[in-house]
Motif scaffolding. Structure first.
Motif, PDB file in Angstrom:
ATOM      1  N   ARG A 251      -1.446   8.900  -6.768  1.00  0.00           N
ATOM      2  CA  ARG A 251      -1.883   7.522  -6.982  1.00  0.00           C
ATOM      3  C   ARG A 251      -0.705   6.566  -7.059  1.00  0.00           C
ATOM      4  O   ARG A 251      -0.788   5.432  -6.645  1.00  0.00           O
TER       5      ARG A 251
ATOM      6  N   GLU B 210      -8.280  -0.328  -2.532  1.00  0.00           N
ATOM      7  CA  GLU B 210      -7.446  -1.473  -2.914  1.00  0.00           C
ATOM      8  C   GLU B 210      -7.015  -2.278  -1.686  1.00  0.00           C
ATOM      9  O   GLU B 210      -6.950  -3.503  -1.728  1.00  0.00           O
ATOM     10  N   ARG B 211      -6.727  -1.600  -0.598  1.00  0.00           N
ATOM     11  CA  ARG B 211      -6.362  -2.304   0.639  1.00  0.00           C
ATOM     12  C   ARG B 211      -7.531  -3.132   1.174  1.00  0.00           C
ATOM     13  O   ARG B 211      -7.362  -4.268   1.605  1.00  0.00           O
ATOM     14  N   GLN B 212      -8.741  -2.551   1.139  1.00  0.00           N
ATOM     15  CA  GLN B 212      -9.929  -3.277   1.602  1.00  0.00           C
ATOM     16  C   GLN B 212     -10.185  -4.509   0.726  1.00  0.00           C
ATOM     17  O   GLN B 212     -10.529  -5.583   1.230  1.00  0.00           O
TER      18      GLN B 212
ATOM     19  N   ALA C 143      -7.958  -6.230  -0.932  1.00  0.00           N
ATOM     20  CA  ALA C 143      -6.937  -7.229  -0.608  1.00  0.00           C
ATOM     21  C   ALA C 143      -7.285  -7.974   0.679  1.00  0.00           C
ATOM     22  O   ALA C 143      -7.086  -9.195   0.782  1.00  0.00           O
TER      23      ALA C 143
ATOM     24  N   GLY D   3       1.203   4.464  -3.625  1.00  0.00           N
ATOM     25  CA  GLY D   3       0.859   3.206  -2.998  1.00  0.00           C
ATOM     26  C   GLY D   3      -0.593   2.868  -3.264  1.00  0.00           C
ATOM     27  O   GLY D   3      -1.322   3.629  -3.889  1.00  0.00           O
ATOM     28  N   PRO D   4      -1.036   1.712  -2.754  1.00  0.00           N
ATOM     29  CA  PRO D   4      -2.426   1.325  -2.996  1.00  0.00           C
ATOM     30  C   PRO D   4      -3.385   2.235  -2.233  1.00  0.00           C
ATOM     31  O   PRO D   4      -3.095   2.700  -1.134  1.00  0.00           O
ATOM     32  N   SER D   5      -4.526   2.469  -2.834  1.00  0.00           N
ATOM     33  CA  SER D   5      -5.535   3.307  -2.200  1.00  0.00           C
ATOM     34  C   SER D   5      -6.243   2.528  -1.102  1.00  0.00           C
ATOM     35  O   SER D   5      -6.035   1.327  -0.930  1.00  0.00           O
ATOM     36  N   GLU D   6      -7.106   3.213  -0.373  1.00  0.00           N
ATOM     37  CA  GLU D   6      -7.856   2.582   0.700  1.00  0.00           C
ATOM     38  C   GLU D   6      -8.764   1.485   0.153  1.00  0.00           C
ATOM     39  O   GLU D   6      -8.896   0.414   0.754  1.00  0.00           O
TER      40      GLU D   6
END
Length: 146
Positions: free
Chosen positions: A8, A16-18, A20, A11-14
């Protein structure tokens, strides 16, 4: 367990990317989230309106009154001692006056004595809201029944 924690932290998880990406899309659509917009320009100035209370509902400030007083029907106990009038010995039915940072006791007979063991903080803590204002000391005494 430690493997999951290290994973964890990379980097940011999937998800968290969505999230953003969604926020970035909405920033462009909603002006209060994105860059600030210019305030609307008005051709004329807003009219000045007196929105303060009418004179009949205004309460005078502390610098506009000479003092305040309140009735105190029961015996007044200060520091374990009961206050008594130095002239007639009365120990109940006081008027407590707060003026110029001093506290004065007035008995039913009209004798007044300064009470140095009390202060304006005590008076403010024990007095209720003012129900009337009076032009003279005598008017206030009549109002309070003395």
């Amino acid at each position: 367990m430690f493997h999951r924690i290290r994973h964890r932290a990379k980097g940011p998880s999937e998800v968290e990317r969505q999230l953003a990406e969604l926020v970035a899309q909405h920033e462009q659509k909603l002006p209060w989230i994105g860059a600030p917009t210019d305030p609307p320009q008005s051709a004329e100035a807003a009219p000045v309106v007196d929105d303060f209370l009418p004179p009949g509902l205004r309460v005078p400030s502390h610098d506009q009154v000479e003092g305040r007083m309140m009735p105190w029907k029961q015996p007044l106990v200060i520091g374990g001692e009961m206050a008594a009038c130095s002239q007639c010995g009365a120990y109940r039915d006081w008027l407590i006056l707060s003026t110029r940072g001093e506290i004065w006791l007035r008995c039913r007979a009209g004798h007044q004595q300064q009470e140095t063991r009390l202060d304006t903080v005590w008076f403010n803590r024990n007095s209720g809201p003012a129900d009337a204002t009076h032009a003279t000391f005598e008017d206030c005494l009549r109002h309070l029944g003395h």
